[in-house]
Design a protein around this motif. Structure first.
Motif, PDB file in Angstrom:
ATOM      1  N   LEU A   1       5.207   0.256  -0.271  1.00 40.95           N
ATOM      2  CA  LEU A   1       4.599  -0.788  -1.085  1.00 40.95           C
ATOM      3  C   LEU A   1       3.290  -0.328  -1.713  1.00 40.95           C
ATOM      4  O   LEU A   1       3.003  -0.625  -2.877  1.00 40.95           O
ATOM      5  CB  LEU A   1       4.357  -2.049  -0.245  1.00 40.95           C
ATOM      6  CG  LEU A   1       5.601  -2.832   0.166  1.00 40.95           C
ATOM      7  CD1 LEU A   1       5.204  -4.069   0.961  1.00 40.95           C
ATOM      8  CD2 LEU A   1       6.429  -3.229  -1.044  1.00 40.95           C
ATOM      9  N   ILE A   2       2.482   0.408  -0.948  1.00 43.06           N
ATOM     10  CA  ILE A   2       1.194   0.854  -1.477  1.00 43.06           C
ATOM     11  C   ILE A   2       1.374   1.935  -2.540  1.00 43.06           C
ATOM     12  O   ILE A   2       0.688   1.937  -3.560  1.00 43.06           O
ATOM     13  CB  ILE A   2       0.292   1.362  -0.334  1.00 43.06           C
ATOM     14  CG1 ILE A   2      -0.106   0.192   0.586  1.00 43.06           C
ATOM     15  CG2 ILE A   2      -0.974   2.026  -0.886  1.00 43.06           C
ATOM     16  CD1 ILE A   2      -0.893   0.619   1.804  1.00 43.06           C
ATOM     17  N   ILE A   3       2.323   2.840  -2.299  1.00 44.59           N
ATOM     18  CA  ILE A   3       2.485   3.975  -3.208  1.00 44.59           C
ATOM     19  C   ILE A   3       3.319   3.625  -4.445  1.00 44.59           C
ATOM     20  O   ILE A   3       2.999   4.027  -5.556  1.00 44.59           O
ATOM     21  CB  ILE A   3       3.136   5.168  -2.458  1.00 44.59           C
ATOM     22  CG1 ILE A   3       2.195   5.691  -1.372  1.00 44.59           C
ATOM     23  CG2 ILE A   3       3.471   6.295  -3.421  1.00 44.59           C
ATOM     24  CD1 ILE A   3       2.796   6.816  -0.552  1.00 44.59           C
ATOM     25  N   ARG A   4       4.385   2.836  -4.255  1.00 44.70           N
ATOM     26  CA  ARG A   4       5.380   2.670  -5.305  1.00 44.70           C
ATOM     27  C   ARG A   4       5.329   1.325  -6.026  1.00 44.70           C
ATOM     28  O   ARG A   4       6.049   1.147  -7.011  1.00 44.70           O
ATOM     29  CB  ARG A   4       6.786   2.848  -4.699  1.00 44.70           C
ATOM     30  CG  ARG A   4       7.034   4.217  -4.111  1.00 44.70           C
ATOM     31  CD  ARG A   4       6.997   5.276  -5.192  1.00 44.70           C
ATOM     32  NE  ARG A   4       7.310   6.604  -4.663  1.00 44.70           N
ATOM     33  CZ  ARG A   4       7.245   7.713  -5.370  1.00 44.70           C
ATOM     34  NH1 ARG A   4       6.888   7.668  -6.642  1.00 44.70           N
ATOM     35  NH2 ARG A   4       7.536   8.875  -4.821  1.00 44.70           N
ATOM     36  N   THR A   5       4.558   0.378  -5.566  1.00 45.38           N
ATOM     37  CA  THR A   5       4.559  -0.940  -6.191  1.00 45.38           C
ATOM     38  C   THR A   5       3.142  -1.357  -6.565  1.00 45.38           C
ATOM     39  O   THR A   5       2.175  -0.645  -6.300  1.00 45.38           O
ATOM     40  CB  THR A   5       5.157  -2.004  -5.243  1.00 45.38           C
ATOM     41  OG1 THR A   5       4.219  -2.326  -4.214  1.00 45.38           O
ATOM     42  CG2 THR A   5       6.446  -1.504  -4.611  1.00 45.38           C
ATOM     43  N   ARG A   6       3.024  -2.541  -7.144  1.00 43.86           N
ATOM     44  CA  ARG A   6       1.727  -3.089  -7.497  1.00 43.86           C
ATOM     45  C   ARG A   6       1.039  -3.789  -6.327  1.00 43.86           C
ATOM     46  O   ARG A   6      -0.087  -4.264  -6.450  1.00 43.86           O
ATOM     47  CB  ARG A   6       1.896  -4.101  -8.642  1.00 43.86           C
ATOM     48  CG  ARG A   6       2.464  -3.518  -9.927  1.00 43.86           C
ATOM     49  CD  ARG A   6       2.656  -4.612 -10.960  1.00 43.86           C
ATOM     50  NE  ARG A   6       3.169  -4.070 -12.217  1.00 43.86           N
ATOM     51  CZ  ARG A   6       3.436  -4.818 -13.278  1.00 43.86           C
ATOM     52  NH1 ARG A   6       3.249  -6.127 -13.227  1.00 43.86           N
ATOM     53  NH2 ARG A   6       3.897  -4.262 -14.380  1.00 43.86           N
ATOM     54  N   ILE A   7       1.718  -3.870  -5.221  1.00 44.59           N
ATOM     55  CA  ILE A   7       1.203  -4.605  -4.066  1.00 44.59           C
ATOM     56  C   ILE A   7       0.112  -3.791  -3.383  1.00 44.59           C
ATOM     57  O   ILE A   7       0.280  -2.588  -3.145  1.00 44.59           O
ATOM     58  CB  ILE A   7       2.344  -4.909  -3.083  1.00 44.59           C
ATOM     59  CG1 ILE A   7       3.361  -5.830  -3.768  1.00 44.59           C
ATOM     60  CG2 ILE A   7       1.818  -5.552  -1.810  1.00 44.59           C
ATOM     61  CD1 ILE A   7       4.599  -6.093  -2.955  1.00 44.59           C
ATOM     62  N   ASP A   8      -1.004  -4.443  -3.051  1.00 47.15           N
ATOM     63  CA  ASP A   8      -2.108  -3.726  -2.417  1.00 47.15           C
ATOM     64  C   ASP A   8      -1.943  -3.707  -0.899  1.00 47.15           C
ATOM     65  O   ASP A   8      -0.992  -4.260  -0.338  1.00 47.15           O
ATOM     66  CB  ASP A   8      -3.463  -4.322  -2.821  1.00 47.15           C
ATOM     67  CG  ASP A   8      -3.656  -5.744  -2.324  1.00 47.15           C
ATOM     68  OD1 ASP A   8      -2.880  -6.194  -1.463  1.00 47.15           O
ATOM     69  OD2 ASP A   8      -4.593  -6.409  -2.801  1.00 47.15           O
ATOM     70  N   ALA A   9      -2.885  -3.036  -0.242  1.00 49.46           N
ATOM     71  CA  ALA A   9      -2.772  -2.814   1.199  1.00 49.46           C
ATOM     72  C   ALA A   9      -2.792  -4.115   1.991  1.00 49.46           C
ATOM     73  O   ALA A   9      -2.142  -4.227   3.039  1.00 49.46           O
ATOM     74  CB  ALA A   9      -3.895  -1.889   1.666  1.00 49.46           C
ATOM     75  N   PHE A  10      -3.554  -5.118   1.536  1.00 48.06           N
ATOM     76  CA  PHE A  10      -3.656  -6.378   2.259  1.00 48.06           C
ATOM     77  C   PHE A  10      -2.287  -7.050   2.388  1.00 48.06           C
ATOM     78  O   PHE A  10      -1.823  -7.375   3.493  1.00 48.06           O
ATOM     79  CB  PHE A  10      -4.642  -7.302   1.537  1.00 48.06           C
ATOM     80  CG  PHE A  10      -4.653  -8.713   2.047  1.00 48.06           C
ATOM     81  CD1 PHE A  10      -4.972  -8.989   3.370  1.00 48.06           C
ATOM     82  CD2 PHE A  10      -4.344  -9.768   1.204  1.00 48.06           C
ATOM     83  CE1 PHE A  10      -4.979 -10.291   3.845  1.00 48.06           C
ATOM     84  CE2 PHE A  10      -4.349 -11.070   1.664  1.00 48.06           C
ATOM     85  CZ  PHE A  10      -4.674 -11.335   2.987  1.00 48.06           C
ATOM     86  N   ILE A  11      -1.604  -7.231   1.255  1.00 40.02           N
ATOM     87  CA  ILE A  11      -0.291  -7.872   1.284  1.00 40.02           C
ATOM     88  C   ILE A  11       0.729  -6.972   1.978  1.00 40.02           C
ATOM     89  O   ILE A  11       1.606  -7.454   2.716  1.00 40.02           O
ATOM     90  CB  ILE A  11       0.161  -8.217  -0.144  1.00 40.02           C
ATOM     91  CG1 ILE A  11      -0.822  -9.207  -0.786  1.00 40.02           C
ATOM     92  CG2 ILE A  11       1.570  -8.799  -0.151  1.00 40.02           C
ATOM     93  CD1 ILE A  11      -0.524  -9.535  -2.236  1.00 40.02           C
ATOM     94  N   ALA A  12       0.614  -5.663   1.761  1.00 40.47           N
ATOM     95  CA  ALA A  12       1.551  -4.728   2.393  1.00 40.47           C
ATOM     96  C   ALA A  12       1.480  -4.816   3.910  1.00 40.47           C
ATOM     97  O   ALA A  12       2.512  -4.816   4.603  1.00 40.47           O
ATOM     98  CB  ALA A  12       1.261  -3.301   1.927  1.00 40.47           C
ATOM     99  N   LEU A  13       0.276  -4.894   4.452  1.00 40.15           N
ATOM    100  CA  LEU A  13       0.119  -4.998   5.907  1.00 40.15           C
ATOM    101  C   LEU A  13       0.693  -6.307   6.437  1.00 40.15           C
ATOM    102  O   LEU A  13       1.307  -6.344   7.512  1.00 40.15           O
ATOM    103  CB  LEU A  13      -1.358  -4.868   6.273  1.00 40.15           C
ATOM    104  CG  LEU A  13      -1.947  -3.456   6.205  1.00 40.15           C
ATOM    105  CD1 LEU A  13      -3.464  -3.505   6.262  1.00 40.15           C
ATOM    106  CD2 LEU A  13      -1.409  -2.591   7.338  1.00 40.15           C
ATOM    107  N   LEU A  14       0.485  -7.395   5.710  1.00 36.88           N
ATOM    108  CA  LEU A  14       1.033  -8.689   6.143  1.00 36.88           C
ATOM    109  C   LEU A  14       2.565  -8.684   6.098  1.00 36.88           C
ATOM    110  O   LEU A  14       3.227  -9.177   7.028  1.00 36.88           O
ATOM    111  CB  LEU A  14       0.487  -9.806   5.267  1.00 36.88           C
ATOM    112  CG  LEU A  14      -1.011 -10.118   5.403  1.00 36.88           C
ATOM    113  CD1 LEU A  14      -1.405 -11.228   4.443  1.00 36.88           C
ATOM    114  CD2 LEU A  14      -1.352 -10.519   6.838  1.00 36.88           C
ATOM    115  N   LEU A  15       3.133  -8.125   5.026  1.00 35.63           N
ATOM    116  CA  LEU A  15       4.590  -8.043   4.937  1.00 35.63           C
ATOM    117  C   LEU A  15       5.154  -7.157   6.052  1.00 35.63           C
ATOM    118  O   LEU A  15       6.209  -7.465   6.630  1.00 35.63           O
ATOM    119  CB  LEU A  15       4.996  -7.500   3.568  1.00 35.63           C
ATOM    120  CG  LEU A  15       4.768  -8.449   2.377  1.00 35.63           C
ATOM    121  CD1 LEU A  15       5.098  -7.736   1.071  1.00 35.63           C
ATOM    122  CD2 LEU A  15       5.616  -9.713   2.521  1.00 35.63           C
TER     123      LEU A  15
END
Length: 463
Positions: free
Chosen positions: A19-33
């Motif tokens: 999510l962090i490398i390949r998408t627009r989603i930042d670390a905050f949302i990535a960690l929650l997901l």
């Protein structure tokens, strides 16, 4: 050994990285997901998963959120008052002519304790340019020494947000971590200097022609948006307040020194005189929240000129707090992931798997942070993720929390390259591209990581 919890962990880590490398989603949302995915895949009920996320987020920020906010406010005032420049000039006077690389590394190490290294480098970089012109020294050598000096304390010494978050997640005494981080920094500064002296002159010919012209003529240098795109900006070492009178070096150092003394003083008091009459006062003043409130007050009234308007000071403090917002959210999300790992039993399953590996326990958090750093670039995310994954293992592994924290902090330094925003800040300002950037910046950060590993191994015999 149960495979389901370990599968949940692998998928969770993969979600964070992809999510962090390949998408627009930042670390905050990535960690929650990732926390949601880990909980559900590991068999935790949906309600229990969300409850663990909320609990972990709240518990983590309850201990560390205020401290991060105060720390960046102090850094902002140091930045806008010209105090950072005063500290740099003091280092130059102290080391003398011929030791400019030591001055740059030392300046970076001190300034980066409260100031994010990205913004700190933008502010301090003009010193490397002017010093290269006046002293006739390798520009790349000075620029790398400054940037890597900032990397050291950014990764190792609270109140930088990453180390603060690790201390909060692992419940490590902050004073102890400050002292340990400073001790680890001691051999790292010479490493920076020697590597920069060795590689800098070799890369001077590789500096972009436009940057070289600007260095020679004292003009502005390119900045970057963190993704490698250069823009033009006027960056000066002069203070950005309404006056040109920057605070002296001693005054500039006070907002950093006083909180550190108070926090470390409390740690020492607890160790040698816990029953003394002043122990309660030392504990109160040495609480990180109180110590940094004192530091912020010193910064407001010692760094900012008296003629500066109230609204201007408040706007600076607001800007500092705003810059802390995302890192506070990421820190809380890391705590949420850690709580899910504990509640779902993933932590226990990982501990069983780790115990079967023929490697010392202290290497586990070090390797986790190293892999996360390499995969997604952000040292702060590597620290928070490493701490979140390590926290459930401490009891089973019998690992000292301080040693585990140090392993995470050292691992997060590894091989800064294209997926690290600070890589672009340093290399664009220095005018290095391609293999020259890798030899210079990626090489110097990897050298720091290697020296940190040696320090960590030595520390494992003590802690």
């Amino acid at each position: 050994m149960e495979l389901q919890p370990l599968l949940a962990l692998v998928i969770g880590i993969a979600i964070i990285i992809v999510l962090i490398i390949r998408t627009r989603i930042d670390a905050f949302i990535a960690l929650l997901l990732a926390a949601i995915a880990v909980g559900l895949i590991a068999g935790l009920p949906m309600g229990a998963t969300t409850e663990a996320i909320v609990t972990g987020f709240g518990n983590t920020l309850g201990s560390i959120g205020i401290v991060i906010g105060l720390g960046v406010m102090i850094g902002k005032l140091l930045e806008v008052s010209g105090g950072a420049d005063s500290l740099a000039n003091a280092f130059l006077r102290a080391v003398g002519r011929g030791r400019e690389s030591w001055a740059m590394a030392g300046t970076g190490s001190v300034v980066s304790i409260p100031v994010f290294c990205d913004s700190g480098y933008v502010i301090m970089h003009p010193l490397a340019r002017s010093l290269s012109r006046t002293a006739g020294k390798s520009f790349v050598m000075l620029a790398l020494a400054l940037g890597a000096g900032m990397t050291i304390t950014h990764h190792l010494v609270p109140p930088t947000p990453g180390p603060l978050a690790v201390a909060g997640i692992l419940d490590v005494d902050l004073g102890t971590l400050i002292v340990a981080g400073l001790l680890f920094s001691i051999p790292m500064v010479p490493t920076v200097v020697f590597y920069a002296k060795w590689i800098g002159p070799k890369l001077d010919a590789e500096v972009d022609a436009e940057v070289r012209r600007k260095v020679d003529e004292g003009e502005s240098a390119p900045t970057t948006d963190g993704g490698g795109t250069a823009t033009q900006t006027e960056t000066r070492a002069e203070p950005t307040t309404t006056t040109t009178a920057a605070p002296g070096a001693l005054r500039a150092f006070l907002p950093l020194l006083v909180p550190l003394i108070l926090i470390v003083g409390n740690t020492v008091t607890e160790a040698v005189a816990p029953e003394a009459g002043f122990a309660e006062v030392a504990a109160f003043l040495g609480d990180p929240v109180v110590a940094l409130i004192i530091g912020a007050l010193i910064a407001i009234y010692a760094l900012v000129p008296a003629a500066t308007g109230r609204k201007q000071v408040q706007s600076w403090l607001g800007a500092g707090a705003a810059s802390a917002g995302l890192i506070i959210l990421i820190t809380g999300a890391g705590g949420a992931l850690g709580e899910v790992l504990r509640e779902s039993g993933v932590g226990d399953a990982l501990a069983e798997a780790v115990l079967d590996l023929a490697i010392p326990a202290y290497l586990i958090p070090f390797l986790v942070a190293t892999l996360v750093r390499f995969a997604q670039g952000s040292g702060t995310v590597a620290m928070i993720t490493g701490a979140s994954l390590t926290a459930p293992l401490l009891g089973t592994l019998g690992l000292d929390p301080t040693l585990a924290a140090l392993g995470i902090l050292v691992g997060s330094i590894f091989f800064s390259y294209y997926n690290d925003s600070y890589f672009w800040v340093v290399t664009k300002f220095t005018g290095l591209e391609g293999t020259a950037a890798l030899k210079g910046w990626s090489g110097i950060t990897t050298a720091l990581w290697a020296v940190g590993f040696i320090c960590l191994t030595i520390a494992s015999f003590v802690l």
